[in-house]
Scaffold this motif. Structure first.
Motif, PDB file in Angstrom:
ATOM      1  N   VAL A 239       0.866  -1.178   0.000  1.00 46.57           N
ATOM      2  CA  VAL A 239       0.000   0.000   0.000  1.00 46.57           C
ATOM      3  C   VAL A 239       0.899   1.222   0.000  1.00 46.57           C
ATOM      4  N   LEU A 240       0.728   2.070  -1.004  1.00 43.79           N
ATOM      5  CA  LEU A 240       1.542   3.279  -1.161  1.00 43.79           C
ATOM      6  C   LEU A 240       0.610   4.476  -1.039  1.00 43.79           C
ATOM      7  N   ASP A 241       0.638   5.145   0.104  1.00 41.82           N
ATOM      8  CA  ASP A 241      -0.354   6.138   0.506  1.00 41.82           C
ATOM      9  C   ASP A 241       0.248   7.543   0.503  1.00 41.82           C
ATOM     10  N   GLY A 242      -0.300   8.417  -0.350  1.00 42.64           N
ATOM     11  CA  GLY A 242       0.285   9.752  -0.495  1.00 42.64           C
ATOM     12  C   GLY A 242       1.479   9.665  -1.412  1.00 42.64           C
ATOM     13  N   ALA A 243       1.242   9.247  -2.641  1.00 44.33           N
ATOM     14  CA  ALA A 243       2.317   8.775  -3.525  1.00 44.33           C
ATOM     15  C   ALA A 243       3.218   9.891  -4.041  1.00 44.33           C
ATOM     16  N   VAL A 244       4.471   9.524  -4.242  1.00 45.27           N
ATOM     17  CA  VAL A 244       5.466  10.360  -4.901  1.00 45.27           C
ATOM     18  C   VAL A 244       5.652   9.830  -6.320  1.00 45.27           C
ATOM     19  N   ASP A 245       5.716  10.730  -7.289  1.00 47.83           N
ATOM     20  CA  ASP A 245       5.898  10.343  -8.688  1.00 47.83           C
ATOM     21  C   ASP A 245       7.387  10.183  -8.984  1.00 47.83           C
ATOM     22  N   PRO A 246       7.875   8.960  -9.204  1.00 56.45           N
ATOM     23  CA  PRO A 246       9.317   8.743  -9.342  1.00 56.45           C
ATOM     24  C   PRO A 246       9.936   9.279 -10.622  1.00 56.45           C
ATOM     25  N   GLN A 247       9.136   9.592 -11.623  1.00 53.41           N
ATOM     26  CA  GLN A 247       9.713  10.015 -12.893  1.00 53.41           C
ATOM     27  C   GLN A 247      10.045  11.512 -12.935  1.00 53.41           C
ATOM     28  N   LEU A 248       9.646  12.262 -11.909  1.00 50.01           N
ATOM     29  CA  LEU A 248       9.900  13.699 -11.896  1.00 50.01           C
ATOM     30  C   LEU A 248      11.321  14.004 -11.450  1.00 50.01           C
ATOM     31  N   SER A 249      11.869  15.100 -11.960  1.00 48.99           N
ATOM     32  CA  SER A 249      13.187  15.553 -11.523  1.00 48.99           C
ATOM     33  C   SER A 249      13.087  16.140 -10.118  1.00 48.99           C
ATOM     34  N   SER A 250      14.240  16.403  -9.518  1.00 48.62           N
ATOM     35  CA  SER A 250      14.245  16.951  -8.157  1.00 48.62           C
ATOM     36  C   SER A 250      13.508  18.282  -8.093  1.00 48.62           C
ATOM     37  N   THR A 251      13.712  19.163  -9.067  1.00 45.14           N
ATOM     38  CA  THR A 251      13.057  20.465  -9.036  1.00 45.14           C
ATOM     39  C   THR A 251      11.587  20.366  -9.439  1.00 45.14           C
ATOM     40  N   GLU A 252      11.255  19.460 -10.354  1.00 45.85           N
ATOM     41  CA  GLU A 252       9.846  19.258 -10.700  1.00 45.85           C
ATOM     42  C   GLU A 252       9.046  18.794  -9.485  1.00 45.85           C
ATOM     43  N   LEU A 253       9.638  17.897  -8.698  1.00 49.15           N
ATOM     44  CA  LEU A 253       8.968  17.439  -7.484  1.00 49.15           C
ATOM     45  C   LEU A 253       8.672  18.605  -6.546  1.00 49.15           C
ATOM     46  N   LEU A 254       9.661  19.468  -6.355  1.00 47.40           N
ATOM     47  CA  LEU A 254       9.492  20.575  -5.425  1.00 47.40           C
ATOM     48  C   LEU A 254       8.447  21.575  -5.923  1.00 47.40           C
ATOM     49  N   ILE A 255       8.454  21.857  -7.220  1.00 52.20           N
ATOM     50  CA  ILE A 255       7.471  22.793  -7.774  1.00 52.20           C
ATOM     51  C   ILE A 255       6.061  22.235  -7.625  1.00 52.20           C
ATOM     52  N   GLU A 256       5.897  20.963  -7.933  1.00 56.77           N
ATOM     53  CA  GLU A 256       4.575  20.355  -7.809  1.00 56.77           C
ATOM     54  C   GLU A 256       4.140  20.276  -6.348  1.00 56.77           C
ATOM     55  N   GLN A 257       5.093  20.029  -5.452  1.00 51.58           N
ATOM     56  CA  GLN A 257       4.750  20.000  -4.035  1.00 51.58           C
ATOM     57  C   GLN A 257       4.279  21.378  -3.573  1.00 51.58           C
ATOM     58  N   ALA A 258       4.956  22.411  -4.020  1.00 55.35           N
ATOM     59  CA  ALA A 258       4.546  23.772  -3.661  1.00 55.35           C
ATOM     60  C   ALA A 258       3.128  24.058  -4.142  1.00 55.35           C
ATOM     61  N   LYS A 259       2.782  23.601  -5.331  1.00 50.98           N
ATOM     62  CA  LYS A 259       1.423  23.769  -5.852  1.00 50.98           C
ATOM     63  C   LYS A 259       0.415  23.016  -4.980  1.00 50.98           C
ATOM     64  N   GLY A 260       0.828  21.870  -4.453  1.00 49.02           N
ATOM     65  CA  GLY A 260      -0.037  21.116  -3.551  1.00 49.02           C
ATOM     66  C   GLY A 260      -0.354  21.889  -2.282  1.00 49.02           C
TER      67      GLY A 260
END
Length: 504
Positions: A239-260
């Motif tokens: 069970v993977l709850d509150g998933a992280v998208d592994p294909q995103l770059s380090s900065t893409e992850l941070l930008i999308e997290q900020a939007k969240g």
């Protein structure tokens, strides 16, 4: 993915109000013979933990793993492990391994706090097991910074308005990285997620399970997905709850997290207005505009507080707001904190929330969460080459997430100066050949946006998406009966819910 950690409602309530005898095996141990043992690792896979009572019904042990899997005869790392034994020994299925996220979150602390809030079927039929991943808490922790050094780092303006402030932030980030190089150079190359996932297979075998049953929250989903990618045939139920998208770059992850976080702030503003008598405004737009003005004013003139001598800077205020958005039960606290800060220039509650976010104690000491979080993130993905390149991503983040973008993205700046870098670009994880894997996404999750769950479920060859139409970070243990039933049934029977099921 900076400190994107699981926080259960039970943990929130506890926080707001604020070895060891016998091996305990009970004859239930199985062999791990059904799963193949990687070459050279037989002694690790065959070890049998010496379980000791460690208060309140829990049992603790240490499991050894190699620091460097390419040199298993070299230095070893002791992983701190805890379990709450299954209540029904005669119908015990095995162990439910868990990870609360971070990276940098203590799985031992998580199980101590939350194990008894898991579903009754799970507590009856599984040992609920937690562990501190390598480099975290009691498992050979990475420690780079003193309390005062972290106080200074977090107080640094993480939303620079000019080149001088940008250079100051760059200097603070470079010093952070240098301290880690000085104090933890031998560990840094090996604390990444790939190695932590390999550790989980050693744990699976040491726990006596032929296949892995696992619950991972937030970053724990990333760890679980890497496990499935490396050991697809060893998956029983994940069970993977509150998933992280592994294909995103380090900065893409941070930008999308900020939007969240922006999405969650909007939900908070709507709730404040809907509840009546909102002191922050009469419409959601007015609430958000007032918060924006407040943050700008705090940037010019930091707030005082009644806890200690620190000034509550804009960065600390944003951190306190972000902390409150993780769980809906904290929204009344955030309302109080913002009202107190705006009307009285008193940042005491916001500072307390910020301290809670980064695990700072009242005496000024920190857990190693921040150091470990940076150490794992910085080696997991490639990073921009310099301050100027990094600044472009921060500017992009400010456009799409004006209140949180700069703070979230600039928070990863030490990785630019990190002594250990990877050239391995991120890619989708498919875990081809794995049994069904359930991915849970919360529609208004602040730290792991819902579309990450959609993406991960789509990437995994056997991914099944379960949606919680709700607020807060992660869904399980937040009290939704539909989520609890679907999750528990799957973990017990391995029968997943129908793909696309929505609860809430």
């Amino acid at each position: 993915m900076r400190a994107a950690k699981f926080i259960s409602a039970a943990t929130v309530l506890a926080l707001a109000m604020a070895g060891c005898s016998g091996d305990g095996d009970g004859g239930e141990k199985k062999t791990a013979s059904a799963a193949s043992v990687p070459a050279g690792l037989g002694s690790f896979y065959s070890q049998k933990p010496s379980w000791k009572d460690c208060d309140n019904g829990f049992q603790c042990a240490t499991v050894q793993v190699p620091l460097n899997y390419a040199d298993p005869s070299g230095e070893k790392v002791g992983l701190s492990v805890i379990r709450l034994p299954a209540e029904d020994k005669s119908n015990r299925i095995g162990s439910l391994l868990t990870n609360p996220g971070g990276p940098g979150g203590s799985g031992v602390d998580f199980v101590r706090q939350a194990a008894r809030t898991f579903g009754s079927d799970l507590r009856r039929r599984f040992d609920i097991v937690g562990f501190d991943p390598r480099g975290v808490a009691a498992s050979e922790p990475v420690r780079c910074n003193t309390g005062p050094q972290l106080d200074a780092f977090f107080a640094t303006d993480a939303s620079p308005d000019d080149q001088r402030e940008t250079n100051t932030l760059g200097t603070a980030s470079k010093e952070f990285a240098q301290r880690c190089k000085t104090k933890a150079a031998s560990e840094l190359p090996y604390v990444g997620t790939v190695n932590a996932a390999r550790d989980m297979d050693v744990l699976r075998a040491a726990l006596g399970d032929d296949k892995l049953t696992y619950y991972g929250a937030s970053y724990g989903t990333y760890l679980g997905a890497f496990y499935a990618e490396q050991f697809p045939k060893n998956v029983r139920a994940l069970v993977l709850d509150g998933a992280v998208d592994p294909q995103l770059s380090s900065t893409e992850l941070l930008i999308e997290q900020a939007k969240g976080f922006e999405t969650a702030l909007r939900a908070f503003a709507e709730d404040c207005v809907k509840s009546g008598g909102c002191p922050l405004g009469t419409t959601p737009d007015a609430v958000i505009a007032k918060i924006s003005s407040f943050l700008s004013a705090t940037d010019r003139k930091p707030l005082s507080n009644n806890r200690d001598s620190r000034k509550v800077t804009e960065s600390l205020a944003v951190m306190g707001i972000a902390r409150s958005l993780y769980v809906k039960e904290y929204w009344p606290v955030l309302r109080q904190a913002l009202t107190q800060a705006m009307q009285k220039s008193d940042g005491t509650v916001l500072l307390a929330l910020a301290d809670e976010m980064v695990e700072r104690e009242a005496n000024g000491t920190y857990s190693n969460q921040t150091d470990a979080n940076m150490a794992v993130n910085c080696v997991d993905k490639p990073n921009p080459p310099d301050l100027a390149a990094y600044g472009k991503y921060a500017n992009e983040a400010k456009k799409v997430a004006p209140r949180f973008g700069p703070f979230v993205v600039w928070g990863g700046l030490p990785c630019v100066y990190w002594p250990t870098q990877t050239k391995q670009d991120p890619k989708p994880l498919t875990a081809k050949g794995a049994a069904p894997i359930v991915v849970i996404g919360t529609i208004r999750d602040p730290a792991t946006p819902y579309k990450w769950a959609q993406n991960l479920a789509g990437q995994l060859s056997s991914g099944v998406l379960l949606t919680f139409n709700g607020d807060g970070h992660t869904a399980y243990l937040q009290g939704n009966a539909c989520i609890t039933k679907a999750t528990d049934n799957y973990l017990v029977t391995t029968d997943p819910p129908k793909d696309g099921t929505t609860c809430g």
